[in-house]
Enzyme design. Structure first.
Site, mmCIF file in Angstrom:
data_model
loop_
_atom_site.group_PDB
_atom_site.id
_atom_site.type_symbol
_atom_site.label_atom_id
_atom_site.label_comp_id
_atom_site.label_asym_id
_atom_site.label_seq_id
_atom_site.Cartn_x
_atom_site.Cartn_y
_atom_site.Cartn_z
ATOM 1 N N SER A 45 0.863 -1.174 0.000
ATOM 2 C CA SER A 45 0.000 0.000 0.000
ATOM 3 C C SER A 45 0.900 1.224 0.000
ATOM 4 O O SER A 45 1.763 1.358 0.864
ATOM 5 C CB SER A 45 -0.883 -0.011 1.246
ATOM 6 O OG SER A 45 -1.914 0.927 1.123
ATOM 7 N N GLU A 46 0.705 2.138 -0.964
ATOM 8 C CA GLU A 46 1.714 3.183 -1.149
ATOM 9 C C GLU A 46 1.748 4.220 -0.033
ATOM 10 O O GLU A 46 2.657 5.034 0.020
ATOM 11 C CB GLU A 46 1.573 3.856 -2.519
ATOM 12 C CG GLU A 46 0.275 4.583 -2.744
ATOM 13 C CD GLU A 46 -0.676 3.786 -3.624
ATOM 14 O OE1 GLU A 46 -0.662 2.534 -3.515
ATOM 15 O OE2 GLU A 46 -1.425 4.406 -4.388
ATOM 16 N N ASN A 47 0.777 4.179 0.877
ATOM 17 C CA ASN A 47 0.862 5.071 2.034
ATOM 18 C C ASN A 47 1.750 4.514 3.146
ATOM 19 O O ASN A 47 1.860 5.134 4.200
ATOM 20 C CB ASN A 47 -0.539 5.388 2.583
ATOM 21 C CG ASN A 47 -1.335 4.154 2.936
ATOM 22 O OD1 ASN A 47 -1.269 3.154 2.222
ATOM 23 N ND2 ASN A 47 -2.071 4.193 4.011
#
Lengths: 218, 231, 218, 231
Positions: A45-47
């Site tokens: 998840s890019e966060n």
């Protein structure tokens, strides 16, 4: 014709054991529900999370643990948490094996448009431009035609581009197609009950048909 | 160790002038500095440039500062959760610079790390490449992107000690560590302020050198944008 | 004439409360022994530690905890550990308030040479080039003249440069000097018993004397 | 989670060919991959390019591989602890590329992070600027430096889990996290291999995505270069 879940299920067959995978918002997120038995993949998840787990039970909802779609999630055993700079270092550095995302348009040379419709409110590209510019292996989940019946698999994208010559494969409600390095949508599989002719009709860009096209198994 | 503890959010933002460039931590509403945003609303400081991945929602986060017209410009990657934002943008009251999320993260890191520019593949061939230098390395094209720095960086952490060392929880880390380094003055509000020496030096996400002011936050609402649950 | 410890002690007076400080190898390391009462400074080690403590007792020696000089050290309460990339982000980003290092030569415009003597084995610059290129505030601890009696405070450095126009202050066995933005070594203080004339003799670069030069208090 | 555990150092380095580009973690002798260095000596692989901050000492660390003439080129910031190194360098048997330490760390980070080049002030006006592009940003001059990548990165961590997540101890972290990301194949030897799920996700220094092979190391000597003690 496939529904959204069937598109996700077909894409899930592209997963290989050991893959690190980034799933975009929409149909790509559904792919997590169809990971084949015996295949071990880790979702990024890019966060700032490697190892996204299922949605939490009501008691376990944690406002400090969300995915890139801002949904509450959990972590699987062996997860790692990190900053956005580290997350995009992973993405930009080519460490994510497969990126699955949605698109408004794809061109026959693999350009993708999925972030902006001129004249409408611009929401921003989020991580999409980083993902498409960096990933070695990009599969797009999309509708073959828009609501007006116009093809979204084009010679050239009409919408503002998100990235150039990056899409490798497309799964739509009608077909599985590969984008050849030399350009063109090579038809790999038909959705159950869909004819080659129907796919031809729905594809504006160069469609390449090489011999018998099998019906897909979903 | 140096003691950086201040009384609270109002003292933290007291010297932020109109027109300041701010960085605000958070991804969506996750990890945003709620106490400092409230204090900025109370203070009424105007003409702010806000660098933040998102712009909050209509009634929470940076969205509240948009309602009060305190923000002149946003530098963000995604701003799509906010009707007032849309209205101000279309009416020309608000300026927006959209930056790919990874480029935004890296520009902020570069600002803190003394790197004025770097090359990234994100955005090559797109409209965000306009006016930017394109250069080829090993057969692939890259854009030159420049650092971002702030007059004040305002972040929220889970635990912090009196020397400014910070630990984040879950995915609430996001942009905050890089922003801490990229601010001339960095303000950290924390859910739990602990004595110096209480944190394991190997577990610190943001070393205290990057933090100039720290305070014990209160009344965290931690609103959730997409409450998704399974049975 | 000051000995090494006196040079270190004099430099320690330049420390201000709240400073983060990087100490180079040699005399600069000794500065840690003379930090004035009531002054709180944090020492940075470029191999990844903020908050260097004293040398360990024999029982507490830890091979995994060293300073940039590869000496075993301890940590003070409130320390932080990190990677070399983060460490030099701190240095390059200007977060370290004061850098104290040794030099072979300094020129009157603040150039420093301290990493290489042509014809001799080159050991490498380590972190010196990053430190001198990045720090806002650099104090050099050095000998005023070399063993042959030749000045090391020069018009131009003769040795390969480590960094340009970066040194702000110099403390030698003879004097404290400031490098003016417009160039020149401004004499601030004399070592006890050392005359202005002796300092003039020992300084090849432009020496600026403005009024009475006090004797330093060490 | 993916299981990346292998039997040991010999299996880890088995496919490293002559002429490979290696990164080796460690600062001085602190945090070096002792087991893998021994395995490389046993294997006798030659013509290596070694990217490592230092080159060990005469009888330990990379110094041992210099003695056996397995190294053709070193990329380092400081190599001054080693007589055999000096001899080979002066005789032309060994090539050396000296890089400022911060530039070395950042070039390795850039390699792992997909950033082909960046600007740094280190080395402007010095001989290491020769042949490099110099550019001014906001009134200060910077050199353009390029990424470093490796065929194999070989690092040592304190704890690691079967999925390759790593935690380092003390200052033994140094260059290893960036090297993990910059290697096509990254090999991690660990003092303690633990089951997946045993490490706190917020305390991981190197996420498993960067590690392809991990094994339980043994017989660590952890030699100290400068044993300094106080009473």
């Amino acid at each position: 014709m496939l529904d959204k879940n069937q598109i996700a299920k077909r894409i899930a067959k592209e997963l290989k054991d050991g893959y690190y995978v980034n799933l975009g918002i929409g149909i790509p997120t559904l792919v997590a529900n169809f990971i084949p038995e015996g295949i071990n993949v880790v979702l990024q998840s890019e966060n700032g999370l490697l190892g996204i787990g299922p949605f939490p039970t009501e008691e376990n909802v944690d406002a400090d643990l969300i995915n890139a779609g801002k949904q509450t999630v959990t972590m699987v055993a062996g997860s790692a948490l990190f900053s956005s700079a580290e997350s995009f270092a992973m993405i930009r550095g080519g460490h994510v094996d497969l990126t699955i995302l949605g698109a408004m348009e794809v061109s026959e040379n693999g350009d993708i448009a999925n972030w902006k419709i001129p004249g409408k409110m611009v929401k921003g590209m989020g991580g999409a431009m980083d993902l498409v510019a960096s990933a070695e292996n990009i599969i797009v989940a999309m509708q073959h035609v828009n609501k007006a019946g116009e093809s979204k698999l084009l010679k050239n994208c009409s919408l503002p581009i998100t990235g150039l010559a990056c899409v490798k494969k497309i799964v739509t409600e009608l077909a599985v197609l590969e984008i050849l390095p030399s350009g063109g949508f090579k038809l790999l599989e038909r959705a159950p009950g869909v004819s080659v002719e129907e796919i031809k009709q729905a594809t504006e860009g160069k469609l390449i048909i090489d011999g018998e096209v099998p019906e897909m198994d979903v | 160790m140096i003691n950086k503890v201040i009384s609270g959010a109002d003292e933290a933002v007291a010297d932020i002038p109109d027109g300041a460039i701010l960085m605000l931590g958070g991804f969506g509403l996750c990890g945003i500095p709620e106490n400092c945003i409230s204090a900025l609303l109370r203070k009424g400081v105007k003409d702010l440039t806000c660098i933040s991945n998102n712009a909050g929602v209509d009634d929470f986060g940076i969205g509240l500062m948009l309602k009060t017209h305190q923000v002149r410009k946003m530098i963000s990657s995604y701003v799509g959760e906010n009707k007032e934002f849309e209205r101000q943008l279309l009416s020309g009251e608000l300026e927006v610079e959209l930056t790919p999320q990874g480029t935004l993260a890296e520009r902020i890191r570069a600002g803190g790390a003394g790197i004025p520019a770097f090359f990234t593949p994100a955005g090559v061939g797109t409209e965000i490449a306009e006016g930017k230098e394109v250069r080829e390395f090993e057969g692939k094209k890259y854009l030159m992107e420049k650092w971002l720095k702030a007059d004040f960086s305002i972040i929220k952490a889970w635990k912090g000690d009196t020397a400014g060392n910070l630990i984040f929880k879950g995915t609430a880390q996001n942009f905050s560590p890089m922003m801490a380094a990229a601010g001339k003055i960095t303000i950290a509000e924390v859910e739990e302020l602990v004595p110096v020496g209480s944190l394991n030096p190997a577990q610190i996400h943001t070393p205290g050198i990057y933090v100039q002011r720290i305070f014990q936050g209160k009344d965290y609402e931690k609103r959730i944008e997409q409450r998704t649950v399974s049975q």
